[in-house]
Design an enzyme around this catalytic site. Structure first.
Site, PDB file in Angstrom:
ATOM      1  CB  THR A  83      -0.897   0.014   1.268  1.00  0.00           C
ATOM      2  OG1 THR A  83      -1.411  -1.297   1.476  1.00  0.00           O
ATOM      3  CG2 THR A  83      -2.026   1.004   1.138  1.00  0.00           C
ATOM      4  CD1 TRP A 125       7.093   1.393  -3.876  1.00  0.00           C
ATOM      5  CD2 TRP A 125       7.067  -0.845  -3.847  1.00  0.00           C
ATOM      6  NE1 TRP A 125       8.132   0.952  -4.652  1.00  0.00           N
ATOM      7  CE2 TRP A 125       8.139  -0.422  -4.640  1.00  0.00           C
ATOM      8  CE3 TRP A 125       6.852  -2.222  -3.676  1.00  0.00           C
ATOM      9  CZ2 TRP A 125       8.995  -1.318  -5.294  1.00  0.00           C
ATOM     10  CZ3 TRP A 125       7.705  -3.115  -4.306  1.00  0.00           C
ATOM     11  CH2 TRP A 125       8.760  -2.670  -5.099  1.00  0.00           C
ATOM     12  CG  HIS A 140      -6.897  -1.711   3.006  1.00  0.00           C
ATOM     13  ND1 HIS A 140      -5.782  -2.055   2.280  1.00  0.00           N
ATOM     14  CD2 HIS A 140      -6.444  -0.982   4.051  1.00  0.00           C
ATOM     15  CE1 HIS A 140      -4.704  -1.550   2.874  1.00  0.00           C
ATOM     16  NE2 HIS A 140      -5.080  -0.881   3.936  1.00  0.00           N
ATOM     17  CE  LYS A 175      13.672  -8.862   8.696  1.00  0.00           C
ATOM     18  NZ  LYS A 175      13.794 -10.329   8.787  1.00  0.00           N
TER      19      LYS A 175
END
Ligand code: A3P
Length: 338
Positions: free
Chosen positions: A89, A91, A148, A305
Site C-alpha cells: 500500500t 509503495w 482496502h 524489511k
C-alpha cells in the site's frame, strides 16, 4: 509548499451545523448496522472486527465502507490504489503520487520527502469517511485515493465511471508475516499484549484477518483485471521488486500518464523509483520519527524489511505448505499464482 495534502484535508471544511448533525445521525445508523454483524474480538489492534459482505473489517472502518458505498461519487479520472493490507500500500501510494505529479514537483524538493505516502494519498474508508462525509467535489482531477475495500464491495460509481484501479497483491506468506509484525507494533503502542504467531496464523488461514479472507480479496481484483483490463491493473509486489522499471512504466501508461521517450532518456523513471524506494522512504526523518496523522502510531510501522521471501525466517515448512495449499485450492483454478 502548497500540495495535495492540504487539498484533501480541505474537504471537511465549511459544513453547516445542520449538515454536521445529519452526518452524525447517518453514522449512528451505520454504527447500529455494524453492531449486528458477526464479529471477532481482540485479534487485531482494533477492539473488534466484523464480517461485512464476506470480508473482515475493523468495526470503525466498516462504518466508513458503508459510507463510501452510499456517498462516494467516482470520476472517470479517479485513480485508485487497491490492496490487501501489508501488500504494498505504502509503495503504490508513493508511486501513483509521484507519477501523476511529476511535472509539479522537483524530485529534490518533493512532498514525498517531507510527508508519509499515507498522508498524501488518503485511504477512502479510513481517512475520508471516518465518521465524516467529505466534499470530494472540490478536489481537482485526477484524484488519487487508496482502498482496502474488496472489489465486490466497491461503490458502484467506481465501477460505472471507469476509474482506473491499480491492485497490488503480495504472496500470502510474506503478507501474513508482515501483518503480524505490524499488528504487534501497533498493539505495543496501545499497551496491548502481542498476538501469538501460531494463533494468528490459524486465523489468517481461516480468512479471519484484516480485509480477509486474503485470497478472496486478491481474487476479486484478479477476476476484474481479466474482465475489465482497461480499468483494473493487477500487479504483484514481487514483480515490482523484480522489474521495477517495466512495472512503473506499465502503471504510468495504465493511469494515463505514460513516460515520454524524452523523460525516459532524462532518467525520470529511475528517479521516481529511487524516490519511492524502501531505502529512500524508510530513511527519511518523517518516516523515522513522524506519526500517522491523527493517531498515536509511528510512520515507521509501515517500513520493516521491504523484501521478498522473509516468510522463510518465520514460518515452519508445514505452515508454508499449508498456505501454499490454500493458495492453490482457491486461486490456481482462476490462473492466479501467488
Ligand atoms: P515487510 O513487513 O515485509 O517489510 P503496506 O504498505 O501495505 O502496509 O505494506 C507494508 C509492507 O511493505 C512492509 O513489508 C514494508 O516494509 C513494505 N514497504 C513499505 N514501503 C515500501 C517500499 N517503498 N517499497 C517496497 N516495500 C515497501
Amino acid at each position: 509548499m502548497a500540495h495535495y495534502t492540504s487539498t484533501h484535508r480541505d474537504c471537511f471544511l465549511n459544513k453547516t451545523k445542520e449538515e454536521e448533525e445529519n452526518i452524525e445521525r447517518t453514522f449512528q445508523g451505520y454504527k447500529q448496522l455494524v453492531s449486528n454483524l458477526p464479529n471477532e474480538e481482540g485479534s487485531e489492534f482494533f477492539d473488534q472486527i466484523c464480517l461485512y459482505q464476506g470480508f473482515w473489517i475493523a468495526d470503525v472502518h466498516c462504518q466508513g465502507v458503508i459510507a463510501v458505498q452510499n456517498h462516494f461519487k467516482a470520476r472517470s479520472t479517479d485513480i485508485i490504489g487497491a490492496t490487501n493490507p501489508k501488500s504494498g500500500t505504502t509503495w503504490i501510494k508513493a508511486l501513483l503520487f509521484a507519477i501523476v505529479n511529476r511535472s509539479k514537483y522537483p524530485i529534490n524538493n518533493h512532498p514525498l520527502l517531507s510527508e508519509n505516502p499515507h498522508g498524501l494519498v488518503p485511504c477512502i474508508e479510513i481517512d475520508l469517511y471516518n465518521g465524516r462525509i467529505p466534499d470530494l467535489e472540490i478536489l481537482p482531477s485526477p484524484r488519487i485515493f487508496q482502498t482496502h475495500i474488496s472489489y465486490t464491495s466497491l461503490p458502484q460509481s467506481m465501477i460505472d465511471s471507469g476509474s482506473r484501479i491499480v491492485y497490488i497483491s503480495r504472496n500470502p506468506k510474506d503478507a501474513f508475516v508482515s501483518l503480524w509484525h505490524f499488528k504487534n507494533k501497533l498493539r505495543a503502542v496501545l499497551s496491548k499484549p502481542p498476538l501469538t504467531f501460531t494463533e494468528d496464523f490459524e486465523k489468517f488461514c481461516k480468512g479471519v484477518s484484516l480485509s480477509g479472507p486474503f485470497w478472496d480479496h486478491a481474487l476479486g481484483y484478479w477476476k476484474a483485471s481479466l474482465e475489465r483490463p482497461q480499468h483494473v491493473l493487477f500487479i504483484k509486489y514481487e514483480e515490482l521488486h523484480e522489474d521495477p522499471v517495466l512495472h512503473l512504466k506499465r502503471i504510468a501508461q495504465f493511469v494515463g500518464y505514460p513516460f515520454s521517450s524524452e523523460e525516459e532518456k532524462e532518467g525520470m523513471v529511475d528517479e521516481i523509483l529511487k524516490l519511492c524506494s524502501f531505502e529512500t522512504l524508510s530513511n527519511l526523518k518523517v518516516n523515522k520519527i513522524g506519526k500517522i496523522v491523527g493517531t498515536p502510531f509511528p510512520n515507521e510501522a509501515f517500513f520493516r524489511k521491504g523484501m521478498v521471501g522473509d516468510c522463510t525466517n518465520y514460518l515452519t515448512s508445514e505452515m508454508i505448505e499449508r498456505l501454499d495449499q490454500i493458495t492453490e485450492e482457491k486461486c490456481h483454478g482462476y490462473g492466479l499464482i501467488m
